[in-house]
Design a protein around this motif. Structure first.
Motif, short mmCIF file in Angstrom:
data_model
loop_
_atom_site.label_atom_id
_atom_site.label_comp_id
_atom_site.label_asym_id
_atom_site.label_seq_id
_atom_site.Cartn_x
_atom_site.Cartn_y
_atom_site.Cartn_z
N ASP A 59 0.82 -1.21 0.00
CA ASP A 59 0.00 0.00 0.00
C ASP A 59 0.86 1.27 0.00
OD1 ASP A 59 -2.31 -1.50 -0.04
OD2 ASP A 59 -2.62 -1.40 2.13
N SER A 60 2.09 1.17 0.49
CA SER A 60 2.96 2.35 0.55
C SER A 60 3.81 2.53 -0.71
CB SER A 60 3.85 2.29 1.79
OG SER A 60 4.71 1.18 1.74
N GLY A 61 3.66 1.65 -1.69
CA GLY A 61 4.38 1.83 -2.94
C GLY A 61 5.20 0.62 -3.35
N ALA A 62 6.03 0.80 -4.37
CA ALA A 62 6.91 -0.26 -4.86
C ALA A 62 8.17 -0.29 -3.99
CB ALA A 62 7.28 -0.02 -6.31
N HIS A 63 8.58 -1.50 -3.60
CA HIS A 63 9.73 -1.62 -2.70
C HIS A 63 10.82 -2.57 -3.19
CE1 HIS A 63 8.01 0.89 0.37
NE2 HIS A 63 6.87 0.26 0.18
N HIS A 64 10.53 -3.41 -4.19
CA HIS A 64 11.54 -4.34 -4.69
C HIS A 64 11.22 -4.66 -6.15
CE1 HIS A 64 14.52 -7.57 -4.59
NE2 HIS A 64 13.65 -8.28 -5.28
N ALA A 65 12.27 -4.77 -6.96
CA ALA A 65 12.09 -5.13 -8.37
C ALA A 65 13.25 -6.01 -8.82
CB ALA A 65 12.02 -3.87 -9.24
N ASN A 66 12.92 -7.03 -9.61
CA ASN A 66 13.92 -7.93 -10.19
C ASN A 66 14.01 -7.67 -11.69
OD1 ASN A 66 14.37 -9.41 -7.81
ND2 ASN A 66 12.63 -10.73 -8.24
N ALA A 67 15.23 -7.49 -12.17
CA ALA A 67 15.44 -7.32 -13.61
C ALA A 67 15.57 -8.69 -14.26
CB ALA A 67 16.70 -6.51 -13.88
N THR A 68 15.14 -8.77 -15.50
CA THR A 68 15.36 -9.95 -16.32
C THR A 68 16.63 -9.67 -17.11
OG1 THR A 68 12.99 -10.29 -16.47
CG2 THR A 68 14.36 -11.44 -18.08
N THR A 69 17.75 -10.20 -16.63
CA THR A 69 19.03 -9.90 -17.27
C THR A 69 19.49 -10.98 -18.22
OG1 THR A 69 20.31 -10.89 -15.47
CG2 THR A 69 19.78 -8.53 -15.28
N GLY A 70 19.06 -12.21 -18.00
CA GLY A 70 19.51 -13.30 -18.85
C GLY A 70 20.95 -13.69 -18.60
N GLY A 71 21.56 -13.14 -17.56
CA GLY A 71 22.96 -13.44 -17.27
C GLY A 71 23.11 -14.19 -15.96
N ASP A 72 24.34 -14.28 -15.52
CA ASP A 72 24.65 -14.99 -14.28
C ASP A 72 24.51 -14.11 -13.04
OD1 ASP A 72 25.23 -17.33 -15.66
OD2 ASP A 72 27.35 -16.81 -15.86
N VAL A 73 24.39 -12.80 -13.23
CA VAL A 73 24.29 -11.87 -12.11
C VAL A 73 22.94 -11.15 -12.20
CG1 VAL A 73 25.29 -9.83 -11.01
CG2 VAL A 73 26.79 -11.54 -12.05
N ASP A 74 22.19 -11.19 -11.09
CA ASP A 74 20.89 -10.52 -11.04
C ASP A 74 21.07 -9.06 -10.66
OD1 ASP A 74 19.59 -12.94 -11.53
OD2 ASP A 74 19.36 -13.38 -9.40
N LEU A 75 20.21 -8.20 -11.22
CA LEU A 75 20.13 -6.81 -10.82
C LEU A 75 18.78 -6.61 -10.16
CD1 LEU A 75 21.12 -3.87 -10.71
CD2 LEU A 75 20.12 -3.57 -13.00
#
Length: 144
Positions: free
Chosen positions: A39-55
């Protein structure tokens, strides 16, 4: 440490909406289904990187919810190190802290199901030590 692997960068962001817009404009895919909102907003997001390291992007409120040692004046980038087990997280935390490394968050069971601890590198950047996710250890996320 055997079994440790660099796997993630978390950017602790001031304004999630602004950061999502920016990274999407430069071509990083952050699907709406991978943006965690309350309710207080967006707090976490996962990128789709297609690599070995997540952003991943975390709001400051989110960082405070999982890291008791979070301080806005420290580095706002979280470097993630994947360890092979829950026990490996605890063991490495205790080894590092006993050797004088600054501990920011002692090991605990994070709501997403991983064992998590956070230490500080020599330049003040937080480094998370994380076990694989165990779905049986998931719990409701915090109210933030």
């Amino acid at each position: 440490m055997a079994g440790a692997r660099f796997h993630q960068i978390n950017l602790i962001v001031r304004d999630m909406h602004e950061s999502l817009d920016f990274y999407r404009r430069v071509g990083i895919d952050f699907p709406e289904d991978d943006v965690w909102r309350t309710d207080s907003g967006a707090h976490h997001a996962n990128a789709t990187t297609g690599g070995d390291v997540d952003l991943e992007l975390d709001s400051r409120r989110m960082a405070k919810a999982y890291n008791d040692g979070f301080a806005a004046e420290r580095g706002r980038v979280m470097i993630g190190v994947a360890l092979e087990s829950r026990g490996a997280v605890d063991a490495l935390w205790h080894e590092l802290v006993s050797d004088g490394v600054q501990g920011l968050q002692p090991p605990y069971d994070a709501f997403w199901g991983a064992r998590l601890a956070i230490v500080e590198d020599p330049d003040g950047n937080p480094v998370s030590l994380s076990s694989p996710v165990d779905p049986a250890r998931r719990s409701p996320p915090p109210e933030i």
